[in-house]
Scaffold this motif. Structure first.
Motif, PDB file in Angstrom:
ATOM      1  N   PHE A  33       0.801  -1.222   0.000  1.00 52.33           N
ATOM      2  CA  PHE A  33       0.000   0.000   0.000  1.00 52.33           C
ATOM      3  C   PHE A  33       0.839   1.280   0.000  1.00 52.33           C
ATOM      4  CE2 PHE A  33      -2.419  -3.329   2.132  1.00 52.33           C
ATOM      5  CZ  PHE A  33      -3.602  -3.304   1.428  1.00 52.33           C
ATOM      6  N   MET A  34       2.121   1.196   0.365  1.00 44.08           N
ATOM      7  CA  MET A  34       2.966   2.384   0.411  1.00 44.08           C
ATOM      8  C   MET A  34       4.269   2.101  -0.314  1.00 44.08           C
ATOM      9  SD  MET A  34       2.456   3.680   4.355  1.00 44.08           S
ATOM     10  CE  MET A  34       3.372   5.176   4.007  1.00 44.08           C
ATOM     11  N   SER A  35       4.772   3.109  -1.004  1.00 48.39           N
ATOM     12  CA  SER A  35       6.038   2.964  -1.713  1.00 48.39           C
ATOM     13  C   SER A  35       6.773   4.292  -1.681  1.00 48.39           C
ATOM     14  CB  SER A  35       5.806   2.514  -3.153  1.00 48.39           C
ATOM     15  OG  SER A  35       5.062   3.494  -3.867  1.00 48.39           O
ATOM     16  N   ASN A  36       8.071   4.221  -1.817  1.00 50.65           N
ATOM     17  CA  ASN A  36       8.923   5.403  -1.761  1.00 50.65           C
ATOM     18  C   ASN A  36      10.002   5.283  -2.820  1.00 50.65           C
ATOM     19  OD1 ASN A  36      10.446   7.649  -1.068  1.00 50.65           O
ATOM     20  ND2 ASN A  36      11.526   6.553   0.568  1.00 50.65           N
ATOM     21  N   GLU A  37      10.099   6.326  -3.612  1.00 60.94           N
ATOM     22  CA  GLU A  37      11.134   6.343  -4.642  1.00 60.94           C
ATOM     23  C   GLU A  37      11.656   7.774  -4.785  1.00 60.94           C
ATOM     24  OE1 GLU A  37      11.835   5.125  -9.344  1.00 60.94           O
ATOM     25  OE2 GLU A  37       9.933   4.670  -8.336  1.00 60.94           O
ATOM     26  N   ASN A  38      12.931   7.953  -4.456  1.00 65.27           N
ATOM     27  CA  ASN A  38      13.579   9.266  -4.531  1.00 65.27           C
ATOM     28  C   ASN A  38      12.831  10.310  -3.689  1.00 65.27           C
ATOM     29  OD1 ASN A  38      15.484   8.194  -6.313  1.00 65.27           O
ATOM     30  ND2 ASN A  38      14.179   8.675  -8.084  1.00 65.27           N
ATOM     31  N   GLY A  39      12.384   9.880  -2.514  1.00 67.03           N
ATOM     32  CA  GLY A  39      11.698  10.806  -1.622  1.00 67.03           C
ATOM     33  C   GLY A  39      10.253  11.072  -1.967  1.00 67.03           C
ATOM     34  N   PHE A  40       9.730  10.403  -3.005  1.00 66.07           N
ATOM     35  CA  PHE A  40       8.327  10.589  -3.385  1.00 66.07           C
ATOM     36  C   PHE A  40       7.525   9.402  -2.875  1.00 66.07           C
ATOM     37  CE2 PHE A  40       4.757  10.079  -6.327  1.00 66.07           C
ATOM     38  CZ  PHE A  40       4.187  11.331  -6.251  1.00 66.07           C
ATOM     39  N   TYR A  41       6.592   9.669  -1.993  1.00 66.44           N
ATOM     40  CA  TYR A  41       5.797   8.624  -1.362  1.00 66.44           C
ATOM     41  C   TYR A  41       4.418   8.534  -2.024  1.00 66.44           C
ATOM     42  CZ  TYR A  41       9.223   8.410   2.418  1.00 66.44           C
ATOM     43  OH  TYR A  41      10.370   8.257   3.139  1.00 66.44           O
TER      44      TYR A  41
END
Length: 382
Positions: A38-46
């Protein structure tokens, strides 16, 4: 009795402890929460996602409300799956069209005859129509798996049609009937295919069951159509006509014949409807002009087919100025058209069906033609 002075030290320690917020990585350590789903983070973008189930009738309104009033993106999985499936079907249909075009071009190159190509493709097209009709009446819908099986069935049907075309060609050219040999080979091929794919009919999975059912219906349609209807059509258009001394029916012959018949029929009805009105009270030169126009129309019917050479051999000593009886070998209605080329000063002796014809019956009566099925006297009284 009272409490010890250190009885609540642990509680006080918990209250006075300096807490820090848990990070996403801390939650990910708890496997039961399935945070990664349900949650993901890539390069500080959630991104945070959630699953919402709504009624089918309120689905569109919910999506519009979410996207309009909230800083969120609504993804309809059902609609997305339908779009992907639609794109897959479209691509699959495109591939089928390309393969069908390739098959047609290959058969044309192989047989070098457009009519044989049409006859060869006829069982394939008819198999598709029959299979689709049976599936419709049984309430079965084609899915992507059964559609793939249909292409296999059509491919097998294409092979069978080519084999039968070769067999019928040999029968037509050499007179040797090899159709039973080819037919047995086709039946054995169908039987082995049914055993291999048809065994899936006993599968419990609905997709496999549907796949096998489509295969069985398609293969039985192939064997019935290729073994019965195809030889009949080949003999009807080619073999039987050759035995009667006629040329095989070609596409050019068929189209030109249909055009000539339509031209003759429509022209006859127009002349019968309009011409009979003017002829009733017409005599002398006016009647002669009307007969001349009718003769020119009959002549034009013969010339409506540009692919047939025509040569008129005239008797220069005959100008039809004296009364005479013309006796001709009447093998077809073309004889009437050919005689009309000679002269328009002719009174025809006709059968009753000509006299009562809806195409040119009124015109025949108005021109004074005689129905002679019951004798010339009865025709004279009419």
């Amino acid at each position: 009795m009272g409490f010890n002075s250190s009885a609540f030290d642990n509680f006080s320690e918990v209250l006075n402890k300096n807490y820090t917020p848990l990070s996403l990585k801390d939650y990910e350590k708890v496997k039961a929460l399935q945070i990664s789903e349900f949650m993901s983070n890539e390069n500080g973008f959630y991104t945070v996602s959630n699953v919402v189930k709504v009624d089918e009738t309120k689905r569109d309104a919910f999506i519009k409300d979410i996207e309009k009033k909230h800083d969120a993106l609504a993804i309809d999985r059902q609609q997305m799956n339908e779009n992907f499936l639609g794109l897959l079907k479209r691509d699959f249909n495109t591939l089928i069209n390309y393969s069908l075009l390739a098959i047609i071009l290959t058969i044309i190159v192989f047989f070098r005859n457009f009519e044989l190509t049409i006859l060869t493709m006829f069982p394939i097209v008819l198999t598709g129509v029959v299979t689709a009709g049976i599936l419709y009446f049984l309430g079965l819908e084609l899915n992507i798996f059964s559609t793939v099986v249909c292409t296999l069935v059509f491919g097998v049907g294409d092979d069978f049609s080519i084999f039968l075309t070769q067999a019928m060609q040999k029968e037509h050219t050499t007179g040797k009937n090899e159709l039973p040999t080819y037919r047995i080979s086709i039946i054995l091929a169908v039987f082995t295919t049914i055993l291999s794919i048809g065994s899936l009919i006993f599968a419990k999975h609905p997709a496999l069951h549907s796949l096998a059912l489509v295969a069985l219906i398609g293969m039985f349609s192939v064997i019935v159509i290729t073994s019965t209807l195809y030889p009949f059509w080949f003999r009807f258009f080619i073999t039987n006509r050759a035995k009667k001394g006629l040329s095989p029916i070609t596409l050019r012959l068929l189209l030109s014949s249909v055009f000539s018949f339509l031209y003759y029929g429509l022209g006859g009805m127009i002349f019968s409807a309009i011409g009979s009105i003017f002829i009733k009270n017409t005599k002398g030169r006016t009647l002669d002009i009307i007969k001349l126009i009718l003769a020119r129309f009959l002549t034009s019917v013969l010339y409506s087919n540009p692919f047939v050479r025509k040569r008129v051999i005239r008797n220069t000593a005959e100008d039809f100025s004296k009364p005479a009886v013309i006796i001709a070998n009447h093998t077809s209605f073309l004889d009437t058209l050919a005689i009309a080329m000679a002269t328009h000063k002719i009174i025809y002796l006709v059968n009753d069906w000509v006299y009562q014809s809806p195409v040119f019956g009124k015109l025949v009566k108005a021109l004074g033609f005689y129905p002679v099925s019951q004798g010339i006297e009865n025709g004279w009284r009419n």
